[in-house]
Scaffold this motif. Sequence first.
Motif, short mmCIF file in Angstrom:
data_model
loop_
_atom_site.label_atom_id
_atom_site.label_comp_id
_atom_site.label_asym_id
_atom_site.label_seq_id
_atom_site.Cartn_x
_atom_site.Cartn_y
_atom_site.Cartn_z
N THR A 9 34.96 -6.60 -6.26
CA THR A 9 33.56 -6.25 -6.48
C THR A 9 33.45 -4.76 -6.77
O THR A 9 34.39 -3.99 -6.48
N ARG A 20 35.62 0.91 -5.56
CA ARG A 20 35.49 2.32 -5.18
C ARG A 20 36.44 2.72 -4.06
O ARG A 20 36.76 3.89 -3.91
N THR A 21 36.87 1.75 -3.26
CA THR A 21 37.73 2.07 -2.11
C THR A 21 39.16 1.54 -2.27
O THR A 21 39.98 1.77 -1.39
N SER A 28 31.91 -2.47 -5.17
CA SER A 28 32.09 -1.69 -3.94
C SER A 28 33.55 -1.64 -3.54
O SER A 28 34.04 -0.61 -3.05
N GLN A 29 34.28 -2.76 -3.71
CA GLN A 29 35.71 -2.75 -3.41
C GLN A 29 36.47 -1.83 -4.36
O GLN A 29 37.43 -1.18 -3.96
N THR A 61 29.69 -10.44 -6.24
CA THR A 61 29.35 -10.11 -4.86
C THR A 61 28.81 -11.36 -4.17
O THR A 61 28.52 -12.38 -4.80
#
Length: 724
Positions: A215, A220-221, A217-218, A350
């Motif tokens: 996703t 980005r990390t 958000s994933q 998501t």
Amino acid sequence: MRWLRALGEVVRSGLTIEETRLEPLLALRTAAGVAIVIGPTLWLASPAYAASAALGAYSAGGATFQRTWRPRKVIALGAGAGLALSTFVGYLAAGRLVTFLPLLAVWAFAAGLAWAVGSTAGIVAATTVGSMLVTVTLPTSVGRALEHAGIIALGGVVQVVLILLFPIRRWGAHRDALADTLAAVADYARRLRHDPTAPFDPEPLMTARDAAAVTPSQARTRPPVLHGPRGLAERIRPVVASLADPDVGAPAEGPGRDRARELLDTAADVLDAAARSIRRGTPTEVPPGSADVLRVDEEHEVLEGPARQAAERLVELLGEALEIAGSGGARGKTPTPPGPAGTQFLMRPTMFRLLPVVIRAVRRQLRRDSPVFRHAVRLAAVATLGYLIASRLPLGHGYWAPIASVMVMRPDFHRTYARAVARLAGTVAGVALATGMVRALGPDAYVFGALAVVSAGLSYTLIRTGYAYSQCFTAAYVVFLLGMGGQAWEQTVRERVVLTLLGGALAMLAYVVFPAWETPKLAGRLADWLAANGRYAAAVLRSYAEPTREHRADMRRALLASREARAAWQEAYDRARQEPVRPRGLTSREAEEAQEALKRFGRAAMLMESHVPQGDSRFVPEAERFAEALEADTAQAAVDVREHRNPDWGRVEEALNGWEDAADNRSPVVRQEAELQKRALEDLATAVSRTPLERDVGSAREEQRARAAVAAEGDGSGPAHRGG
């Protein structure tokens, strides 16, 4: 395979210890979540509330051990919420059978359809059915039902908090998937040293691709090292195959073959080092002599022609692998692939955008011949019938029978029967062990609560070593929870064993009454694989005819579709070999020979892919004509195989004959591989083609071969036939 032999395989599989890496820290953290909710709830409230809290924490924790690429905290939270909802809705209808049984049937049917999304969703959904059956007996009012539902959800929240506070191997599953891919290519390179035509199982590549979808958000990390090496493994695989192949790569004997073996061995060492680096997240030293071996000397290099091109390409790719192994995945050291931000990762929806995906997946399964739909029907029928039968027996806790059925049932025959055997064996052992301890220790709620936590931890620890061994401690966990609530241990033993046996028997009987056999579908799966392989080979050839970016993209899409079709065939073939069903359409021998022919056909296309020219290279117009003929013939042959007609390769042969005059002037490598593809297709036709008489007696002959193989295996006179 006959029923007696199939049942023997089921028992052996159900009681087999699977060799896997244990994860004691994860088990300890999850068991701590169970302890955190049991202790305070037992102290502040009552054993009934403690049992609800323990159920939520235990089930949510168990869900995090399923194979999934979403964050564990999301899975735990979703499992806790599903358990709480099923508990409350179940209590509202639990007053009378006329309301509860329809609700149970609908809920179980929906849980069965959850397998359309994936195994994790199916298993978590099955636990919500179990929660509905157990916890509706605990509340005494709607208000209490809400309280129990909230406490169950709280158990899932506790597991989420522990995951956030004590992260263990963050991105560990994704690292393992990528490392396994590099290790698989390393093993492939080593096997090519001794067998230039060794097969390669693309499953690790497919798993790594699933793990790479994240996703926003994933993304980005995600550690930088997880961005690029998957594509590196994809590119290295056809290059090492091309280098080892005696037709288009290094010669079969002599200095050239020795040089190829040296390069393959070094490639394996470098890839293994990169795999260790990614798995551990630390820099790994590559063997010191690797750089010398990978130096292609313009003057003294013994490899020539396509073999030398493959060697140079391999050296270039291994240079990238050396950078990965040296960086250890440290942030900022691994370059991010170029391109817009939106194209740097494979998109995974998501949780909020997953609903349309789920609806489409479920809708595709709403047909009578779908294994998922048939599983949902079986699950609904067995859950309601088991509950109805158990409620009429002179035993308490009748919900144990439908719970046993729901938790062992799977969409396929072998896993359902194997889990039924494993659950019964584990239940008997676990109940015997736990009740003996309950009898020796006497009634003490706090002691039983502590033993329940220990049993949960052992169940989590052994969850991947075999269902029977994990179920042993799961059964002990349930006995300790009941003992904590004041249930008599003598009653627990008898009820638990008898009702588990009843539930397992109902699950096994349901598959006999309403099966979803894969054996009759083998011809269709083979046809799908043949058509997908034909499109992939044609896409590769078009990249020779006109090497453009669009054709490369088409080649990539066709490759992925071919892998999916092969995986579907392999899954169906493996299941069919374990089913007690006579061959229909394809005998075991024919299926095996056809599989080997299609593997050779796909391998020839892969070897061609390793030499696909760049955009500024000359065109090969003959490749376009052969691609059209190949795609047309394989598409028609897929229809013929599905309808049990003999395939024909007339257009392929005509196009290949027309290539003869230009073979000496344009791309001899692709011409040779086209010849190999034609031979593989001829072998496929030989495998599946039969006369009318053979079509009538083929199944009888296969049955005779199977009986002879079993007899030879029994008296030791010889090994069983491969196709039996």
